[in-house]
Design an enzyme around this catalytic site. Structure first.
Site, short mmCIF file in Angstrom:
data_model
loop_
_atom_site.label_atom_id
_atom_site.label_comp_id
_atom_site.label_asym_id
_atom_site.label_seq_id
_atom_site.Cartn_x
_atom_site.Cartn_y
_atom_site.Cartn_z
N THR A 74 26.01 -21.59 18.25
CA THR A 74 25.86 -22.96 18.73
C THR A 74 26.24 -23.07 20.20
O THR A 74 25.69 -23.88 20.95
CB THR A 74 26.72 -23.89 17.86
N SER B 128 24.52 -17.09 13.87
CA SER B 128 25.34 -16.04 13.24
C SER B 128 25.26 -16.03 11.72
O SER B 128 25.71 -15.09 11.09
CB SER B 128 26.80 -16.13 13.71
N THR C 57 29.90 -19.70 15.14
CA THR C 57 31.17 -19.87 14.41
C THR C 57 31.04 -19.51 12.93
O THR C 57 32.04 -19.25 12.27
CB THR C 57 31.68 -21.32 14.53
N ASP C 58 29.79 -19.48 12.41
CA ASP C 58 29.65 -19.32 10.95
C ASP C 58 30.15 -17.98 10.43
O ASP C 58 30.71 -17.92 9.33
CB ASP C 58 28.19 -19.56 10.53
C1 SIN Z 1 26.13 -19.99 14.25
O1 SIN Z 1 27.07 -19.60 13.57
O2 SIN Z 1 25.45 -19.25 14.96
C2 SIN Z 1 25.71 -21.43 14.20
C3 SIN Z 1 26.84 -22.35 13.96
C4 SIN Z 1 27.88 -22.35 15.06
O3 SIN Z 1 27.90 -21.54 15.98
O4 SIN Z 1 28.74 -23.25 14.98
#
Ligand code: SIN
Length: 354
Positions: free
Chosen positions: A27, A73, A106-107
């Protein structure tokens, strides 16, 4: 008469002043059609060098970027993990590089953080950060998280300690403690019982613990990779380790299906890798439904490694005095996502994981 010798500098200049920033997407690199959209955006679009535009390097440091991948991710693959391990390994062995920063979705950030720690045991700081709002948001959190990550990666105490760390929303977590605990808040990460290891405040790091002692504990937790024949990014194939959960009415059907797939794959009748290990997120203190336990015993008899942890959001399984759960399973203090990585690495290293 000879000329007086040139005055030597009081302190030898530190050559390791490159901060290598490796982009993988997320993100933080996301783009939406309008600034108000913080949900319907596409992750992993903006190049890492564009994310760093206007970000000042700390005095004496140079920021150097490389794009390893640019993905959401949730879609992390072993191929991207291999490329990232290789890129971080190369940076750690480059005498010009003092620290490494990884931008990541973050995932699955907590999985990548633990993979880097467990596989590389870095002597230099490796800091991961991401964001909960896309780069196009009216008030994005990525720029502040990146700023904090640069502060953290170049912090003197961390440079002495090394290790893999995560920072988001001003908080710092070690690679074992970091977990995504909220799907939307900007402070989406928690450290469970361990809590944050430090805060990044006003361009400084305020440590709540000794980072060097924590890194030593992380290395002990990861175990030695001394037995590994080759580094994981060179291994031909990574073993299939699945993560399942014990729950009400768990009857073991999933395990039996995986064992059937294992048989077919080993007989060359299924192209997918055969099951090699199972991480079970048990209830409470690692307890497992009796019917699931029967299937797990069958898996063990067929040569599948079984590790048990807890599905509880905090805490870790208290093993019996001989290091096993009440049901006799090998237990790990790691949460399921990280336990899966440690079991994969253990199988890769051909250590006996049972
Ligand atoms: C991801 O994990 O690539 C999408 C969600 C995020 O980064 O918060």
């Amino acid at each position: 008469m000879s000329a007086p010798p040139a005055e030597a500098p009081a302190v030898a200049p530190d050559p390791a002043r490159v901060l290598r920033v490796l982009g993988t997407g997320g993100t933080i690199a996301g783009r939406a059609a309008c600034a108000d959209d913080v949900v319907g955006y596409q992750a992993g679009v903006v190049a890492v060098q564009d994310l760093l535009q206007g970000l000042p390097a700390p005095p004496g440091w140079t920021l150097q970027t490389a794009q390893v991948a640019n993905l959401d991710s949730k879609d992390m693959t072993v191929a991207v993990w291999r490329a990232l391990l290789q890129a971080v390994h190369a940076a750690l062995h480059d005498p010009a590089v003092g620290a490494v920063l990884v931008t990541h979705g973050t995932d699955t950030l907590e999985e990548t953080a633990w993979l880097l720690q467990a596989a590389l045991a870095p002597a230099k700081p490796v800091v991961l950060t991401g964001a909960m709002r896309p780069a196009t948001a009216r008030v994005p959190d990525g720029p502040q998280n990146l700023t904090d990550a640069v502060t953290l990666a170049t912090d003197a105490a961390l440079r002495a300690a090394g290790g893999v760390w995560v920072t988001l929303a001003g908080r710092v977590f070690d690679a074992a403690a970091a977990r995504k605990v909220h799907p939307a808040r900007v402070d989406a990460f928690g450290g469970g019982d361990a809590g944050p290891a430090a805060w990044v405040e006003g361009g400084r790091v305020r440590w709540l613990l000794d980072p060097a002692a924590r890194v030593a504990a992380l290395e002990a937790l990861a175990g030695s990779r001394g037995a590994a024949v080759e580094p994981p990014w060179q291994a031909a194939a990574w073993p299939r380790v699945e993560w399942i959960t014990s729950h009400a009415a768990a009857d073991g059907a999933l395990v039996r299906a995986l064992l059937a797939q294992r048989c077919a794959a080993r007989a060359g009748q299924d192209a997918d890798a055969p099951l090699a290990g199972l991480v079970v997120a048990g209830t409470g203190n690692g307890s497992v439904h009796a019917e699931l336990a029967d299937a797990l015993r069958q898996a063990q008899q067929e040569g599948v490694a079984v590790w048990v942890t807890t599905r509880c959001a905090e805490g870790e399984v208290l093993p019996s005095p001989h290091g096993r759960s009440a049901g006799g399973w090998a237990v790990t203090p790691l949460p399921p996502a990280k336990a899966r990585i440690s079991l994969m690495l253990a199988l890769l290293a051909q250590a006996d994981p049972r």
